[in-house]
Write a protein that holds these residues in place. Structure first.
Motif, PDB file in Angstrom:
ATOM      1  N   GLY A  90       7.831  -1.815   8.608  1.00  0.00           N
ATOM      2  CA  GLY A  90       7.043  -0.709   8.048  1.00  0.00           C
ATOM      3  C   GLY A  90       7.916   0.277   7.282  1.00  0.00           C
ATOM      4  N   VAL A  91       7.459   0.644   6.113  1.00  0.00           N
ATOM      5  CA  VAL A  91       8.206   1.600   5.295  1.00  0.00           C
ATOM      6  C   VAL A  91       8.134   2.989   5.938  1.00  0.00           C
ATOM      7  CG1 VAL A  91       8.272   2.722   3.021  1.00  0.00           C
ATOM      8  CG2 VAL A  91       7.880   0.251   3.189  1.00  0.00           C
ATOM      9  N   THR A  92       6.963   3.324   6.467  1.00  0.00           N
ATOM     10  CA  THR A  92       6.819   4.619   7.145  1.00  0.00           C
ATOM     11  C   THR A  92       7.702   4.646   8.387  1.00  0.00           C
ATOM     12  OG1 THR A  92       4.517   4.419   6.462  1.00  0.00           O
ATOM     13  CG2 THR A  92       5.070   6.308   7.851  1.00  0.00           C
ATOM     14  N   ARG A  93       7.728   3.528   9.105  1.00  0.00           N
ATOM     15  CA  ARG A  93       8.575   3.384  10.288  1.00  0.00           C
ATOM     16  C   ARG A  93      10.038   3.688   9.952  1.00  0.00           C
ATOM     17  NH1 ARG A  93      12.022  -0.353  11.776  1.00  0.00           N
ATOM     18  NH2 ARG A  93      12.283  -0.978  13.959  1.00  0.00           N
ATOM     19  N   LEU A 111       6.043  -6.451  10.861  1.00  0.00           N
ATOM     20  CA  LEU A 111       6.270  -5.968   9.506  1.00  0.00           C
ATOM     21  C   LEU A 111       7.285  -4.826   9.548  1.00  0.00           C
ATOM     22  CD1 LEU A 111       5.216  -6.246   6.530  1.00  0.00           C
ATOM     23  CD2 LEU A 111       3.919  -4.170   7.005  1.00  0.00           C
ATOM     24  N   SER A 114      -2.574  -2.731  11.588  1.00  0.00           N
ATOM     25  CA  SER A 114      -2.164  -2.222  10.269  1.00  0.00           C
ATOM     26  C   SER A 114      -1.220  -1.024  10.410  1.00  0.00           C
ATOM     27  CB  SER A 114      -3.382  -1.845   9.427  1.00  0.00           C
ATOM     28  OG  SER A 114      -4.075  -0.754  10.007  1.00  0.00           O
ATOM     29  N   SER A 115      -0.397  -1.056  11.459  1.00  0.00           N
ATOM     30  CA  SER A 115       0.539   0.060  11.676  1.00  0.00           C
ATOM     31  C   SER A 115       1.642  -0.387  12.634  1.00  0.00           C
ATOM     32  CB  SER A 115      -0.203   1.256  12.284  1.00  0.00           C
ATOM     33  OG  SER A 115      -0.777   0.891  13.522  1.00  0.00           O
ATOM     34  N   ASN A 116       2.716   0.372  12.695  1.00  0.00           N
ATOM     35  CA  ASN A 116       3.752   0.137  13.706  1.00  0.00           C
ATOM     36  C   ASN A 116       3.481   1.023  14.914  1.00  0.00           C
ATOM     37  OD1 ASN A 116       5.605  -0.422  10.926  1.00  0.00           O
ATOM     38  ND2 ASN A 116       5.819  -1.874  12.602  1.00  0.00           N
ATOM     39  N   ARG A 134      10.372  -3.744  -0.366  1.00  0.00           N
ATOM     40  CA  ARG A 134       9.668  -4.724   0.490  1.00  0.00           C
ATOM     41  C   ARG A 134       8.830  -5.679  -0.351  1.00  0.00           C
ATOM     42  NH1 ARG A 134       6.037  -2.370   5.096  1.00  0.00           N
ATOM     43  NH2 ARG A 134       4.682  -1.958   3.317  1.00  0.00           N
ATOM     44  N   THR A 139       2.424   4.476  13.031  1.00  0.00           N
ATOM     45  CA  THR A 139       2.831   4.880  11.680  1.00  0.00           C
ATOM     46  C   THR A 139       2.389   3.835  10.665  1.00  0.00           C
ATOM     47  OG1 THR A 139       4.998   3.793  11.934  1.00  0.00           O
ATOM     48  CG2 THR A 139       4.889   6.158  12.419  1.00  0.00           C
ATOM     49  N   GLY A 140       2.093   4.305   9.463  1.00  0.00           N
ATOM     50  CA  GLY A 140       1.730   3.409   8.365  1.00  0.00           C
ATOM     51  C   GLY A 140       1.321   4.235   7.162  1.00  0.00           C
ATOM     52  N   ALA A 141       1.218   3.565   6.014  1.00  0.00           N
ATOM     53  CA  ALA A 141       0.848   4.285   4.794  1.00  0.00           C
ATOM     54  C   ALA A 141      -0.533   4.919   4.938  1.00  0.00           C
ATOM     55  CB  ALA A 141       0.877   3.340   3.597  1.00  0.00           C
ATOM     56  N   GLY A 142      -1.402   4.287   5.728  1.00  0.00           N
ATOM     57  CA  GLY A 142      -2.742   4.835   5.930  1.00  0.00           C
ATOM     58  C   GLY A 142      -2.777   5.900   7.009  1.00  0.00           C
ATOM     59  N   GLU A 184       3.241  -4.755  17.313  1.00  0.00           N
ATOM     60  CA  GLU A 184       2.850  -3.693  16.373  1.00  0.00           C
ATOM     61  C   GLU A 184       1.334  -3.642  16.338  1.00  0.00           C
ATOM     62  OE1 GLU A 184       3.716  -4.610  12.232  1.00  0.00           O
ATOM     63  OE2 GLU A 184       3.405  -6.740  12.605  1.00  0.00           O
ATOM     64  N   ASN A 243      -5.421  -9.877  12.033  1.00  0.00           N
ATOM     65  CA  ASN A 243      -5.412  -8.405  11.995  1.00  0.00           C
ATOM     66  C   ASN A 243      -6.831  -7.871  11.855  1.00  0.00           C
ATOM     67  OD1 ASN A 243      -3.019  -9.749  10.779  1.00  0.00           O
ATOM     68  ND2 ASN A 243      -2.153  -7.697  10.851  1.00  0.00           N
ATOM     69  N   VAL A 279       0.859  -1.185   0.000  1.00  0.00           N
ATOM     70  CA  VAL A 279       0.000   0.000   0.000  1.00  0.00           C
ATOM     71  C   VAL A 279       0.893   1.232   0.000  1.00  0.00           C
ATOM     72  CG1 VAL A 279      -1.793   1.291   1.222  1.00  0.00           C
ATOM     73  CG2 VAL A 279      -1.790  -1.219   1.324  1.00  0.00           C
TER      74      VAL A 279
END
Ligand code: PDD
Length: 287
Positions: free
Chosen positions: A209-212, A207, A185-187, A52, A245-248, A182, A156, A35
């Protein structure tokens, strides 16, 4: 105009988009996803998400369905056809279609690819960030490879529903050691009593996390100390601040854990500053 999806080489109206009933993603959750947040119609954190995706696929021995460049073109074209500027792009890649058998298909099958785009009301999410959100905790009950971003998300989904039923926005999984892994759907993060930013390390079953990962950079550039060190729900409540944190969610302040306030029960300055800095950086590097 209805929404448009990309499905195995074609752009189709979402209402008419179909996948095969023997898609292994459907039958075995034998599929991975990504995402991306969209800012001004552009993909945020592109490198992190592509890296990822490639890793998730390779861990499951599913080939990349096309080159990164071709995939980027497909993602952008789906965004363009949906005329979405602020939103999310969802990509799912399954092992493909084959008669039901748990083991991999003997013959080569092409991975199945689906892309959808959804709109996000950023004013509403900014308002949510300004107020802060509640989280609930729930026992960790997922498989041991949460580092792979698979569509096997039933624990989840159940955890998120548990949160929603009590007016919370996220559920934090807590492992056998009593430590937060986590969110559903987020860190998960805290700013502890010493002002140190803490989030679970990636040796744990979480996961990546890319945002992380981006936020670790952003925080260090802002002169903050970051430690990849776990915390308990009690430590979160005793912390100065908490956030996810997360893409959403991007960076979203957490003001209560299991109905008890974090710090003074209001979004903290560190989380709000990091939200602003993260969004600035994501916009600048979006493609
Ligand atoms: N979720 N942990 C889990 C279990 C997640 O599902 C996600 C993302 C994250 C944050 O990862 P990232 O920063 O790369 O978005 C952490 C996506 C947004 C979802 O399932 O919709």
């Amino acid at each position: 105009m209805g929404r448009i999806a990309y499905v195995n080489g074609r752009y189709v109206h979402q209402a008419e988009a179909v996948v095969h009933i023997e898609d292994r993603g459907y039958q075995f959750a034998d599929a991975v996803y990504e995402v991306w947040a969209l800012f001004g119609g552009k993909l945020a954190d592109p490198e992190g998400h592509f890296a990822r995706l490639e890793r998730s696929l390779s861990e499951l021995r599913i080939p990349m369905p096309m080159t990164r460049a071709a995939l980027t073109t497909v993602l952008r074209e789906t965004v363009r056809r949906n005329r979405v500027r602020e939103g999310l792009v969802y990509l799912q890649v399954s092992r493909g279609v084959a008669p039901r058998d748990h083991a991999f298909p003997a013959a080569h099958v092409a991975p199945a690819v689906v892309v959808t785009v959804s709109r996000v009301d950023r004013d509403a999410t900014d308002a949510r960030a300004a107020k802060g959100v509640s989280v609930v905790t729930t026992p960790e009950n997922r498989w041991g490879r949460c580092d792979i971003k698979t569509v096997g998300l039933l624990p989840n989904a159940l955890a998120k529903q548990k949160a929603r039923e009590v007016g919370a926005v996220e559920a934090w999984f807590v492992d056998d050691l009593g430590l937060v892994t986590e969110g559903a759907s987020s860190n998960a993060w805290i700013v502890d009593g010493d002002g140190i930013l803490r989030t679970r390390d990636t040796n744990a079953n979480i996961l990546r996390g890319v945002t992380r990962l981006s936020l670790i950079d952003v925080a260090r550039e802002a002169g903050l100390k970051v430690e990849e060190r776990p915390f308990t729900p009690d430590e979160a409540r005793a912390a100065k601040e908490a956030f996810i944190t997360g893409a959403g969610s991007l960076v979203l302040p957490v003001v209560a854990v299991d109905g008890k306030p974090v710090g003074d029960g209001a979004p903290g300055p560190v989380a709000l500053k990091l939200r602003r800095l993260y969004i600035e950086r994501a916009k600048a590097s979006a493609i």
